[in-house]
Structure formats: structure tokens, C-alpha cells
Design a protein around this motif. Sequence first.
Motif, PDB file in Angstrom:
ATOM      1  N   MET A   4      76.199  17.294  48.448  1.00 55.49           N
ATOM      2  CA  MET A   4      77.249  17.952  49.208  1.00 55.49           C
ATOM      3  C   MET A   4      78.581  17.567  48.646  1.00 55.49           C
ATOM      4  O   MET A   4      78.876  16.390  48.481  1.00 55.49           O
ATOM      5  N   GLY A   5      79.354  18.575  48.381  1.00 54.93           N
ATOM      6  CA  GLY A   5      80.671  18.273  47.833  1.00 54.93           C
ATOM      7  C   GLY A   5      80.536  17.756  46.408  1.00 54.93           C
ATOM      8  O   GLY A   5      79.555  18.013  45.731  1.00 54.93           O
ATOM      9  N   GLY A   6      81.510  17.006  45.958  1.00 59.21           N
ATOM     10  CA  GLY A   6      81.482  16.503  44.594  1.00 59.21           C
ATOM     11  C   GLY A   6      81.558  17.643  43.615  1.00 59.21           C
ATOM     12  O   GLY A   6      82.286  18.612  43.819  1.00 59.21           O
ATOM     13  N   VAL A  47      82.409  10.224  37.310  1.00 56.67           N
ATOM     14  CA  VAL A  47      81.609  10.790  38.402  1.00 56.67           C
ATOM     15  C   VAL A  47      80.709   9.703  38.962  1.00 56.67           C
ATOM     16  O   VAL A  47      79.923   9.099  38.228  1.00 56.67           O
ATOM     17  N   GLY A  75      85.315  16.457  46.763  1.00 54.76           N
ATOM     18  CA  GLY A  75      85.032  16.184  45.352  1.00 54.76           C
ATOM     19  C   GLY A  75      86.246  16.099  44.450  1.00 54.76           C
ATOM     20  O   GLY A  75      86.114  15.769  43.287  1.00 54.76           O
ATOM     21  N   THR A 101      85.416  11.615  41.023  1.00 52.30           N
ATOM     22  CA  THR A 101      84.553  12.570  41.712  1.00 52.30           C
ATOM     23  C   THR A 101      83.387  11.825  42.338  1.00 52.30           C
ATOM     24  O   THR A 101      82.708  11.049  41.666  1.00 52.30           O
ATOM     25  N   ILE A 102      83.199  12.062  43.631  1.00 49.80           N
ATOM     26  CA  ILE A 102      82.075  11.411  44.306  1.00 49.80           C
ATOM     27  C   ILE A 102      81.053  12.467  44.711  1.00 49.80           C
ATOM     28  O   ILE A 102      81.371  13.435  45.399  1.00 49.80           O
ATOM     29  N   ASN A 103      79.839  12.284  44.233  1.00 52.16           N
ATOM     30  CA  ASN A 103      78.744  13.206  44.547  1.00 52.16           C
ATOM     31  C   ASN A 103      77.800  12.546  45.535  1.00 52.16           C
ATOM     32  O   ASN A 103      77.018  11.687  45.153  1.00 52.16           O
ATOM     33  N   PRO A 104      77.849  12.936  46.792  1.00 53.73           N
ATOM     34  CA  PRO A 104      76.859  12.377  47.700  1.00 53.73           C
ATOM     35  C   PRO A 104      75.510  13.042  47.412  1.00 53.73           C
ATOM     36  O   PRO A 104      75.362  14.260  47.545  1.00 53.73           O
ATOM     37  N   LYS A 156      74.249  11.622  33.318  1.00 51.57           N
ATOM     38  CA  LYS A 156      75.073  12.612  34.002  1.00 51.57           C
ATOM     39  C   LYS A 156      75.893  11.980  35.118  1.00 51.57           C
ATOM     40  O   LYS A 156      76.665  12.671  35.781  1.00 51.57           O
TER      41      LYS A 156
END
Lengths: 270, 270, 298, 298, 336
Positions: D236-238, E124, E153, E158-161, E175
Motif C-alpha cells: 500500500m502506498g510507496g 526504498v 510514498g 520511499t517507504i513500501n509497506p 529491489k
Amino acid sequence: MTQTLTPAREPGSAPGAGERRKEGGPRDSAPAVVLENLGKRFGAGPAVLENVSATVAQGEFVALLGASGCGKSTLLNIIAGLDVPTSGALEVPSDGAAFMFQDSSLFPWLSAAGNVELALKLRGVGRAERTVRARELLELVNLGHAADKRPHELSGGMRQRVALARSLAQDRAVLLMDEPFAALDAITRELLHNELERVWRETGRTIIFVTHNVREAVRLGQRVLLLSSRPGTVVAEWDVSDEHRTNAGAAGELTAGITARLREEIRRHA
Amino acid sequence: MTQTLTPAREPGSAPGAGERRKEGGPRDSAPAVVLENLGKRFGAGPAVLENVSATVAQGEFVALLGASGCGKSTLLNIIAGLDVPTSGALEVPSDGAAFMFQDSSLFPWLSAAGNVELALKLRGVGRAERTVRARELLELVNLGHAADKRPHELSGGMRQRVALARSLAQDRAVLLMDEPFAALDAITRELLHNELERVWRETGRTIIFVTHNVREAVRLGQRVLLLSSRPGTVVAEWDVSDEHRTNAGAAGELTAGITARLREEIRRHA
Amino acid sequence: MPETPTATLPAGGSAEDLRTLEAGLDSLQSEPARRRRLDLSRILLPLAALLVLVLAWQFYVTLGLRRRDQVPGPLDVLGSLGLLWQEGTAQEAIWTSLQRGVVGFAISIAVATPIGLLLSQVRVLRRAFGPLVSGLQVLPSVAWVPAAIIWFGLSDATVYFVMFMGAIPSIINGLISGVDQIPPQYRRVGRILGASRWEMALHVVLPAALPGYVGGLKQGWAFSWRSLMAAEIIAMGGTLGFGLGSLLEQGRQLADMGVVMSAILVILFVGIAVELLVFAPVEKRLLRGRGLLAGSTR
Amino acid sequence: MPETPTATLPAGGSAEDLRTLEAGLDSLQSEPARRRRLDLSRILLPLAALLVLVLAWQFYVTLGLRRRDQVPGPLDVLGSLGLLWQEGTAQEAIWTSLQRGVVGFAISIAVATPIGLLLSQVRVLRRAFGPLVSGLQVLPSVAWVPAAIIWFGLSDATVYFVMFMGAIPSIINGLISGVDQIPPQYRRVGRILGASRWEMALHVVLPAALPGYVGGLKQGWAFSWRSLMAAEIIAMGGTLGFGLGSLLEQGRQLADMGVVMSAILVILFVGIAVELLVFAPVEKRLLRGRGLLAGSTR
Amino acid sequence: ATANNNSAKNDAVTQTGAAATLRLGYFPNVTHAPAIAGLQEGIFARDLGTTKLTAQVFNAGPSAIEALNAGAIDAAYLGPNPAINAYAKSSGASLRIIAGAASGGAQLVVKPSITSAAQLKGKVLATPQLGGTQDVALRSWLAGRGLKTTPVGGGDVTINPTGNAQTLKLFQDGKLDGAWLPEPWASRLVLQAGAKVLVNEADLWHEGQFSTTVLVVNKAFLDAHPQTVEALLKGHVDSIRWLDAHQREAAAVINAGLKDAAGQPLAPDVMDRALAGLAFSPDPLAATFPELLAHGVAAGVAGPADIKGIFDLAPLNKVLKAAGQKPVPAAGLGTQ
Ligand SMILES: Nc1ncnc2c1ncn2[C@@H]1O[C@H](COP(=O)(O)OP(=O)(O)OP(=O)(O)O)[C@@H](O)[C@H]1O
Ligand SMILES: Nc1ncnc2c1ncn2[C@@H]1O[C@H](COP(=O)(O)OP(=O)(O)OP(=O)(O)O)[C@@H](O)[C@H]1O
Ligand SMILES: [Mg+2]
Ligand SMILES: [Mg+2]
């Protein structure tokens, strides 16, 4: 080839009046369609056609008669290459045949003109010419006013006429017609008889047509073939001379003779 | 009601030979179908039917003639309640009518016998009787041997005969038939003419049938109605007397007269 | 110009000879014999296709573009599958899911068919609820999970509920679109034959729509099965049985691609088996009975 | 026994009067006018149905069987939705998902249609790959996630890949089952008219199968959309945009049923809108053009 | 409507007596070791006496919360954030935290090439769940070092949950540049993907202690069966004691439990490293909760909420007292 033509005959069936009268004319040229001892059987059912042998000369106009369900449509299907015979051999022009089906078989997603145009398109006719030609053909069958209607908006007879126009749009050497005028009134039918005859004379096509109307067969055909029922075989044939065409009495006599023979055929099975 | 029957006539069209001969017989009884100034138009198109007025007495056998596409099927549809007229009024028996469609309209998922049996079932006939009755009806149309075939395994004429058997399986007072014998050979047609006449005499049904065969119309009908084209109106009617039935000459004369009138009608539009 | 496309004229011999030869040819061509031959190709060709795919997969793995634990080869997966089989996990998962799938799908059909018929026959209902059904069809399974848990707790009822909400709208829509394609002439014939509304639905509409309906059922089955997989992820073990969805999710949670691929292969295999053993014969029979088989590639 | 079902005989008047009256009646009955009236009922009836459902929901909530935070009422959800709207989250989610859905579905159609035509026309391919396609169709979206992540990382490509694997097999199957129901006579006519294989597919098979194909597309859309929702849960998001699936999942993770229900309502609404604005008109036009509309409840 | 009626049925039969069954939810995860060991060694069963114990394994937080809310399970081991969320959203009607279970065991692990916070700019990173404990920790840690992030994001980092298993694969594939993860995933990234620890979350908290797993019960169940909840707590405390007392066997027992619940054990080195970073204690560290919440609000992934009353530690303290242990404080957020 013409020499080897000996129509199969049920043993014991005497030739009727006017039968086997041979003539000169188109039949002396190279044969367009040759059927040799054709047999057809659907699945494990009884034989529908058996030992059907016939030769149709190039440019000949042949009428095919027979009781309902005797195998006429099946025979046309085989000639058109839509079905394979169970036994026997046949020779047909390599470019196939034009076919006017018993049901009109129009594409419901195309208008009347669209159906005719598709036939022209698949023949390679350019777009502009297609439109003009389709319109002409529809005029020919008296349907100029219904060109834009979809098949479901047409009456049964109108659909049949569109199918006629479509089959004429193909330029094949052989034209097969399965009861082409069955759904038409007497007058429209007469007009179209004349048109068909004109087209035949002008283009020199070979035409095999099925009809239940003996008078129509005599009116149009140069030769009339009679198919028996269960199994279907050519049991009799008549040549239609120019005399039959000009003399109403002679035509009536021939018609009566053919009808009598047909009745006899049907009685055998009743 | 019979008194008020004045078939609409195009001004200027002179009645032909044999027209408007009135007779006694079944037409004196209560009318089964009354059409008053019916008009029909599909969407925004031109009128297909206009001012159609006619009365059919109970137990009468009426033939409907007309050029291809003149609106005969449309009229039958309206009488059967399958379509609504755009204007005018009609009276029909409240239990509807049996209808033999122009295309056979069999259900492809049922066998020939199954199609007939369904008609009996929807009429409320019990299972055992259904089987017997369906078999009888198929025998009547000479299709006892094809009872178990699916529609796609039947020839065009065979399908039409199954449809005939199905329409006879219904026990409605009014029977509408749209070109019931078009796909049949002359002999089978003759046999079925006799059968249909027998059924009509035995059951006293009111029959309206459409045909393109003028001789068939004269052979079967007590009265012949002629529909004009674009728009369709009843432009002429003929009563068929017993004399026409027994005397071939008289019948031929009437046939010729009707054909001439039909030709005239079509010429008007050509 | 004339040519001889079929030159199978039997060479000479007496008429009797000919006839027996012909009978022989005919019986060779007759239906049952052909049917048997076709059935073999129906099994062998998919297997061949599968084999080609497996070889391609092995080739991809051999290229060494990816680490082996990320993209295991066919043999690794086979080993993983063998292990699951030995432990009995695979069998348990297949059995649980298949059982649920069949029961749930059967109930979905039983519920959806009358609703679909009703909607397709009654215009007001169709107008009112048709779009809603289409809307429900696009709702993801996971949307139903909270509601299902609230209503049914962690029981099989929850799994079935999620399945139903996936399968039922799809079957309804399939039936409706089948009904829409019925030639109107059939209904007219039904009316003329005096069919009541109910008789019309039963004797005319349903059989006429059957081929389209079966196509819809196939899609409905896919929806059921996928919804089932989604439902089986809710929780593992305990009051809920351990199904293929659970196996797949377990593999994912552990980042164990061997288990993931095993689960995928098993699900794929079940899907293919259902297609070959259930839908293909039904469809073929339907089409054959209506003369729609000629020229079809089925 | 005879009765008068339709007694609309215009009362008296000159012939001219009659004709104008008739013309008036006719123009009232003509197509465009009728179409407009129908369209209104097409919007109003579903709204009415929705209203009834919302009332039933409110009633259920009023009964007080469940805690309000577990089963929020329509007003609570509206509030929650309003909040999401104010924040812009709802619009963003709708826009992201809709964009992806449309693009992904369009690509799916473009890929699936030729494959479906090919399979339906070439028997060997159909036999070999048909069952495989059906098998792929029943694979849950989540099965593709590990593979997609390995190949595409956390990018939109992953989302699209998962969508394709959901939608493409479904569209292929829909097209194939549409093609199977074509009356064989059409192909025969095509052959007689001299159509090559390609012309046959383009001019005969595809138009003939169109109504069935559109039905298949509808199911394919449902598959795409549901797969999209599943894919949007991956992350979600990112780097991945925030879509409706993400919103739904976020609601679940935050145990906020208001958000969950809002997401469900929005998804449902999008589904209904797509049905009403895209599929319904296309289907109607198709059916009308072929004369299949009479007697249909569409 | 079978499972959720259960608690109501229990009400009717034995007003405040022992429940007939106790349904306990947990995740197959090393941070849930007290649950796994307690089930594996039969400690719960022993302490619950006549009450039948059913264990339910969950894969993800939402279904566990939904099940707890609906009364489909009675008690569960959860992360503190889901517990806070559920409490806040239901205005206190859904659950109570009755004990802590584990603390510690979360790290920011990154590619070996990254050695300072400044190098994270433009990189990331992954966290397990938007608004989750680690997500919040990462965001506030980054903010403290001048790196901005947004929930959707954008920003400097950039943080990807995303799911932990996916994070492992993505990191292996290059990645991702790093992730803030709980155990055993931090250890798996370090040992199986060559990651390096940049930050140990323990260093950020007072005395290096922050809650990782807590034990919660359905509030209705707590009201109806305090006796059973006490029995559960006794089992919980006993289980933690067992873990402390059997440090050498613990790894094997937990792995056996993981194998039963999730089908596969952890690699021994991962297990050992993970256990080393974790501490098991019944103290939920109530004092850290307001800070936990404040971090979330600051990071923009949670709204302000009132969590007064979320703890009900009275039964726990009763059990602890009986066992001769120190009572634990509720830090003004509930009974103690
Ligand atoms: N696909 C089929 N399967 C089985 N039998 C068939 C099939 N097609 C035709 N038949 C049978 O073959 C026979 C001949 O059919 P065909 O259509 O050739 O007759 P026909 O002479 O054209 O009749 P009609 O004048 O009524 O059109 C019929 O008895 C029919 O039942
Ligand atoms: N659904 C429709 N939409 C538009 N026009 C139609 C529709 N149905 C019929 N028509 C038109 O109505 C006219 C009459 O059709 P109808 O089928 O009644 O003719 P018919 O007299 O039965 O002809 P045939 O003898 O050829 O069967 C035709 O011109 C046809 O184009
Ligand atoms: Mg025929
Ligand atoms: Mg007609």
C-alpha cells in the motif's frame, strides 16, 4: 466423360414418357460436375444417398426433383464440398461452387446490402464497386428499398431474395440453388425466373437447382433429374427440349409425366 | 357482423372475375376473428398494414394471398397476439390461436417427437397419451420413422411437417398457418392437403392460411383474400364455391383470375 | 480445371463385395469409434502442452538468471510436493478444498439459477437488481471476509459465505446473458403453445439458454474456486479445515517458493481436471445434441 | 368467447384527421422516444433497489444486534466516506484503481481476443491449451503475486501482471464459449463465400460470437477488477499507487469498519456504474441490431 | 451464527464461572513464542483445567481482530498497534490488553553499502504494514534525522509497506535497500540475504524495552469469565517462565510448534538470532503506549485516540502475586 454417363436406375422401373431423350447443346462440352457412385450415410444411420451417378456439363442448367427428405440438400452439400460422401468419387471445379441455401442463411449482424457486399468483398471486389454492385443485385431481386434492413426485419420471401442476390454476387462457375423460389409469390417468382435465365445465358454458369415445383423445373431446366427416397438415387432423367419451352401443351405433358413418376416413387415408400 | 364486412378496396381497382361472390355456409355463424381498420408500422418506418378489415366466421377456411413482403406474416402475428397493431381493433378468441410459423421454429434441443409432445404437454395432456398422440401426428405427416431425430438432422421439408404436426397438436379453435406446405414436393403436399381438409372437417376449426400457391388457395380455401403491398390492405376477395372444387375448368379459371389480379397488384408497385 | 478432391472409388469387385466394404468404412466412421479416438487426444494434447511448459520452465531455471530458492526448478518443486505428499498435507488440502468447492458450487448453482431466471424473465426486477448483481460480482472476496466473520465466526459457514458471494452473482450474470441471446422466436413459439410464465422458463428459456448458461457456469466455477482460495486464507487450522488456499498462503508467509509452486501446480491440476472431466463432456454433449458441434473445434 | 384485447379504434373524424392522429401515435411509439423513457427507468430502478437495501441495512443496525463499530450504519459510513473524500483519499483511490482497471482491461482484451480466436479456430491448439486456460482461470490472483514481485518488483507492472493473469484466461474462455455456440451454418456460408481462415475469423466467427463474447467480457471485467483489488493489497502506498484495494485493506488493518464499508460501497458503485454506462448500452445495441431484443427483459 | 453465540451461551449457563471453551488466536511467529510454547508443552491445558482450549492460527492481523471483535475467538496474541486500533475504533468495547508477551526484536536492516542515515536519501525501504509499529518507528526515526516521508510514498525516502515474505524476496533481488522488520524477518534478511543492521529499535527506547506482542481478550469474555481469564493468564505466565527456564530447549520447542502451525520450522541460526533479540515478559510496558501512539500521529498514519482503560492488568497482577512475582504497572491506562 459424357459417354460414360449412365444414370443409375432402380431395376424394374420403366422409363416414363419423355425420359432419356438425349440432345446436343451444352452437354457435349467438358463436364463441370461428375458424380460417380456417391453414397452418404450420417453416422450409423441408414444410407441417405446410394450410388448417385451423374454428370453435369459446363454451362448446363439442371433441375433436381425428389420427395421431401430424399437427400437433395445433402447432395448439393457434397457437391459444394461442405460434406464428404461416405463412398464414391466426385469431380468439381477446384474453385468450389456458389450456393444458395434452402434456408436463406443470412448473417443477422449485417444489413441486406451488407450481406451481399460481404460476398463481393470475399471475392476481392473493391469497396466502391461493392456498394454499387450490391445495390444493383438487390434491385435485380426487387429489394432496392430494403437494402438497409437487417434480416430480422425482412419477410421470409425477402430474405430468400437477398440470399439469391448474394449467391449471384459470387462469380463461381457452378451455382447450386436449393429451392431458391419456394417462399415467393407466383408473380415475383416468374420475374425472377426470367432474371435467373438471363443471368445464366449471359454468364454461361453451370446451375444445379433443387425445386419442388415440377413446372418450375421444366420452365428453367435443360435437364431434370429425379431422386428416389431412402436411399436417394437418380432414378430417372428428362431432357427439356426447346419445344417444351415454346409449346405450352408439350410442357404440360412433360410436367404431368414427371409428376406421375414422382408419385410412383413416393408410392413405393408409402 | 358479417353484414358490416366491406373489404377495403383501392379506388379504381375494378373487381376481377369471380370476385365478391357471396355464399351461405359457415360464414353465417358467429365470427371467430374480426379485424377492423388494422394498421401496423414498425418503429418509424412506412406503414406495413393499413386499414385491414376482415371477418372470419367460425369454422371457416380462409386463404390469404399477397406478394412477397406485403405483410401476411405480420397480419397473422397480430391475430395470434404476438404483435400489437399500431391502430385499429381486433376481436379474437380469448384462448388465442394455434400458429404454424413460416420458418418451422422447432426447438433444437428436442427431438421431432419431443417438439410435438411439448405442445401436447403445455395443453395439459397426460404423459402416456402424449407419446401415443405425438406418434400418431407424426405418422399423419409421414414422419413416423424420424420421430427421434433432432431438428438439425431433418431436411427442410421434414422440419416443416413436424411443425405442422405440432400445430395440429394444439386444440385451439383458430389455426393460423404461414405457408405450411412451401417446402414440400407436389405429392407430399397433395397428401397433406387431404389430411388437413379431413382434420378441418372433423374438428370444425377456423383456419387462416397463407400461401403463394394460388391453386392451393383455391383447392383448400372457402374464401381467398388478396393483400396488396406497401401498405397491405385487403384489396380483393373471392368465394370458392363447390363448383370450383368439382369442376377442374372452373377452378382453373378462378386460379387464372386471381393470378391476374395478383399480377396487377404487383405491377402497380413495380 | 475440374480436379478430384476425394478419389476413394472402391476398385472393382462385385456389388456384394462393395457393400460389405462400404459397411466396414461406415462403421469405422460411425460416432462411437470416433468419439473414443478424440478422447485420447483430449488427454494427450493437454499433457503435451504441459510438458512443453515444464521444459520451458526448466530451461529458464537452467539459465540461472535467478537464485534457485526464488525460482525453483520443476525437480525442486516435485521434491517439495513429494514432501508435502508424504506428510499428508497435500492430500488433506486437496480433499478439503475440493469438497468445499463442490458443495459450495452446487449450492451456488441451486441458489443462483432461480434468481437468474427470475431476473431474466421479469423486467422490473432485472432493471432494479441487474446492475446490483454486476456490482456484487466485481467486489473482491476479501470484502466479504469481515462481514462473514461477524455473522458466522470462524466456521466453515464463513468459507462458504465468501464463496457464495463470489459465485452466485457470476452464475446469475451468466444465465442472464445466455437468456438474452435466445432468439425471440422461441419465446413466441412458447406463447403460442400456451406456456405459462413458469412453463416458459422451464421448458423454453432454460433449455434454450443452456449452452450459454454452461459457459456461465464455467466462469462461475472459476469464481467459486478463487473465492474459496481467498476464504481459506482467513485462518488456518483450528475450526477451519486446511485447504489449498491455506497451503498457498503458508508458502507465501514462509517465503518458501517450493511450497508456493506446489500449491499452484496442485490448484492448476485440479482446475484442468475439473475442466476435462466435468465441463468439457457436458458442453460437448449439449452442443452435439443441438447440432452445433459441426465445425467447432471442441 | 371472442373478446377485444385492444380497442383503440380512433373515434370518428375525417380520414385526414385520422391520419394525423395516427402519425402522432406512431411518432410517440417510435424508437427514440421509447429509448429515452426506458433509460430513465434504467437509472431509477437500480437506485430504488439500492435505497431499499440501505433501508434494510439501517433497520438491521437499529435492531442493535451488533456493536456500532462492528456494523456501522449507513450514516456512519457516509460520515466515514465524507472524511475520506475531504482528505482526498477516496478520490485518489478511485482514480488510481479506475485508471489501472481500464488500462489493464483494455490490454487484456487486446491480448486475449486473438488468442481466443486462435484457440477457437485451430482444433489442436484448443485441445492442447484449452484446459490449461481453464486451469489458469481458477488460479487465485494471490498465486501470481510472488512471481510478479520476482519479475517486476514493486512497480505498477506487478499490479498489471496480476490483473492480466486474472482477466486474460477469463476473456479467452468467454470468447471460446461464444464461438462454440455459433450455428455451424454460418461457417458453411463463410466457406461458400470463399473466406480464408483469417477472413472467416474476422468476418464470420467474431461477429457471430459477439453477443456471447460481450457476456464473456463482462465476466472478464469482473475478474480484472477483482484481481486488481487483490494486487493492490500487495503493497500500500510507496512505489505503488494507493487504490481502492489498498483502501479496503487499510481499513481492515486499522480495524476501521467505516473505512472498510466505504471502500466496499465505492467498489460496488464503480461496478454498477461500469455495468450501466459501458456494458448495458453495448449489449443492448448488439441485441437490438440482431433482433434479439424483442421479449428480452434487457 | 454458531461460533459467535458461544460467549453468549456461556453467559447463560455459568454466569461468572469458568467458560466451557476458550478459543485462543495466535500467529505462527517467533514473537508469539509464549503461545507456541504454552500450547506445545501443554501448559495452557493444564492451567485451564476443565475449560477446553481451541487454538486458532492466523496469518494476518485483520482477520484476527475481526474474529476477536465478532466473538469468534476469545483471546489472542497480537502486536500492540492492532490492539490499540481495535480499542480506539470500538471506543473500548472490543478488547482489553491483559498482559505483555514479548518485547524487543525489531531492527532496521539495510544493504551493506549503507552505513549512515544520510545515505538513505532517495532509497526504498520496506515496513510490514502501513501505520504498524515498525512503520511508525521508521518514519519517526527518519524524521528525527531530517528525512521526510509521506504515507503515500513521497518524500526523501520511499517507504513500501509490504508483506515480510515479499520483503525478503525483494531484498534478495536488490529491489529494496532496506527494511524495518520484526523477528524473525530481520534475522532472515541478515542471515539469508546478507543485510546489515543499521538500527536496533531497542536502542531508541527507554531501557531498550518496547512491546512487541501482547495478550488481549474480548471484553465481553473478560466480563463473563474472569475466572477463565485468570486461568489463561496463569498459563501465560507459566509459559513465559518455562521459556526463561529452558533457554536451550526453547528453540526446538518453538520450531516444533511452528512446524505444526505453519508447516515449516525456521533455520536454526535464524531462530537463535531471533530469540537473542527478544525478551519474553508478562509486562506489557504500558508506559510506552502513549509514545507509540504519539509517534503514529506524528508520522501521519494514525489519528489521536484515547486509550485510557485499554489495560486490565488486575487479573495478571493477581496471578503474578500468587506466583510470587512483582506486579506490573498500567501507567494510568487502566486497572492494575
Ligand atoms: N446431420 C444429419 N444427421 C442425420 N441425418 C441427416 C442429417 N442431415 C440430413 N439427414 C437426413 O438425410 C435425409 C435427407 O435430407 P436432405 O436435407 O438432403 O433432404 P432434402 O431432399 O433436401 O429434403 P427437402 O426437400 O425436405 O429439403 C433426411 O432423411 C434427413 O433426415
Ligand atoms: N421487425 C420488423 N421491423 C421492421 N420491418 C419489418 C419487421 N418485420 C417485418 N417488417 C416489414 O414488414 C413487411 C411485411 O413483412 P411480412 O413478413 O409480414 O411479409 P409477408 O407478407 O409475410 O412476406 P413473405 O411472403 O415474403 O413471407 C416487410 O416489408 C418487412 O420488411
Ligand atoms: Mg432440402
Ligand atoms: Mg411471411
